[in-house]
Write an enzyme that holds these catalytic residues in place. Structure first.
Site, short mmCIF file in Angstrom:
data_model
loop_
_atom_site.label_atom_id
_atom_site.label_comp_id
_atom_site.label_asym_id
_atom_site.label_seq_id
_atom_site.Cartn_x
_atom_site.Cartn_y
_atom_site.Cartn_z
N ASP A 1 -5.76 -33.42 -5.08
CA ASP A 1 -7.07 -32.91 -5.44
C ASP A 1 -8.17 -33.88 -5.03
O ASP A 1 -8.02 -35.09 -5.13
CB ASP A 1 -7.14 -32.64 -6.95
CG ASP A 1 -6.21 -31.53 -7.37
OD1 ASP A 1 -6.27 -30.47 -6.74
OD2 ASP A 1 -5.41 -31.73 -8.31
N GLU B 1 -5.69 -18.83 -11.36
CA GLU B 1 -4.94 -20.08 -11.28
C GLU B 1 -5.54 -21.06 -12.28
O GLU B 1 -6.74 -21.33 -12.25
CB GLU B 1 -4.99 -20.67 -9.87
CG GLU B 1 -4.09 -19.97 -8.88
CD GLU B 1 -3.97 -20.69 -7.55
OE1 GLU B 1 -4.60 -21.76 -7.38
OE2 GLU B 1 -3.24 -20.19 -6.67
#
Length: 272
Positions: free
Chosen positions: A64, A53
């Protein structure tokens, strides 16, 4: 244009036949340096990664935690935008034609690029799937249709708070693999994983989903990877790896750190 080869399906088929779990590392493209991205990708494959990824740096990465936010900021400061990420995958494909690469990011850069143009460019570069954390499944039909046309998987996210109606939609439309976020929060925020609750949910998802189910968020080391993999088809490790790479002084150091970090996770998954 021709459809992309289904490297993700081939990867999970091979793992299933050998009784192994997918190890999916996440790195931010362009961090710890522009030059390190592709060498680190190859190093991760050598260390046992099955799928990579690759994070597309974004100025407002709301899903995040601080580790990946800082990584994204550093990469953007070096000029690592969407075009750079696509070029990095093209370079990776010159030596590796089989390891699936999935981009993880946000909708805005793709919309600016143009969804259809992006999809065609991505497939031509050798990208296999895209995970857009801010694209609600209820609004994903048009994007999924465009991606499906060229053979690009739209990877979906599910979490402990996902409602049943949305979960039904995710399971019925899953492409590539379904990414189960093993706790509610931002990446890297879990001090302790509730593996029992996650395992129950993972078993339910695997029974319902039309694609493999992988678990991520909060996996930091070999022990947490092995525990989470018991009831999943694979695990994703992100923030802990990004942190390990953050202050690598050069490309060689970044490669070595990537391999040193990932090898114990591969060994733990295979031992389980």
């Amino acid at each position: 244009m021709s459809r992309a080869p289904d490297r993700i399906a081939a990867c999970f088929d091979a793992l299933r036949h050998s009784g192994r779990k997918a190890l999916i590392p996440f790195i931010t493209a362009g961090d710890p340096s522009l030059e390190a991205t592709v060498p680190v990708m190859h190093a991760l494959v050598r260390a046992g990664a099955n799928i990579i990824e690759l994070g597309v740096p974004f100025s407002d990465p709301m899903a995040d935690g601080p580790t990946i936010q800082r990584s994204s900021e550093r990469a953007l400061g070096r000029g690592a935008g969407l075009a750079y990420v696509i070029e990095a995958v093209q370079e990776f494909r010159r030596e590796d034609a089989t390891t699936p690469v999935v981009l993880m990011g946000y909708l805005n850069p793709i919309e600016i690029h143009g969804t259809r143009r992006f999809a065609e460019t991505a497939v031509a570069a050798g990208i296999d799937g895209v995970l857009l954390v801010d694209l609600p499944p209820e609004e994903a039909d048009e994007t999924r249709a465009i991606f499906t046309e060229v053979g690009l998987a739209l990877i979906a996210l599910a979490s402990p708070t996902t409602g049943e109606a949305r979960l039904d939609m995710l399971c019925s439309t899953a492409q590539g693999y379904l990414y189960y976020v093993s706790f509610s929060g931002v990446t890297g925020a879990a001090d302790r994983l509730d593996t029992h609750a996650a395992s129950d949910r993972l078993r339910q998802l695997r029974a319902r989903a039309g694609a493999p189910v992988v678990a991520g968020f909060g996996i930091k080391d070999a022990a947490s990877a092995a525990a989470m993999a018991v009831d999943a088809d694979g695990v994703v490790v992100g923030s802990a790896l990004v942190a390990a790479l953050a202050d690598a002084s050069d490309v060689r150091s970044a490669r070595e750190r990537a391999e040193d970090f990932l090898q114990p996770l591969r060994q733990a998954l295979d031992a389980g």
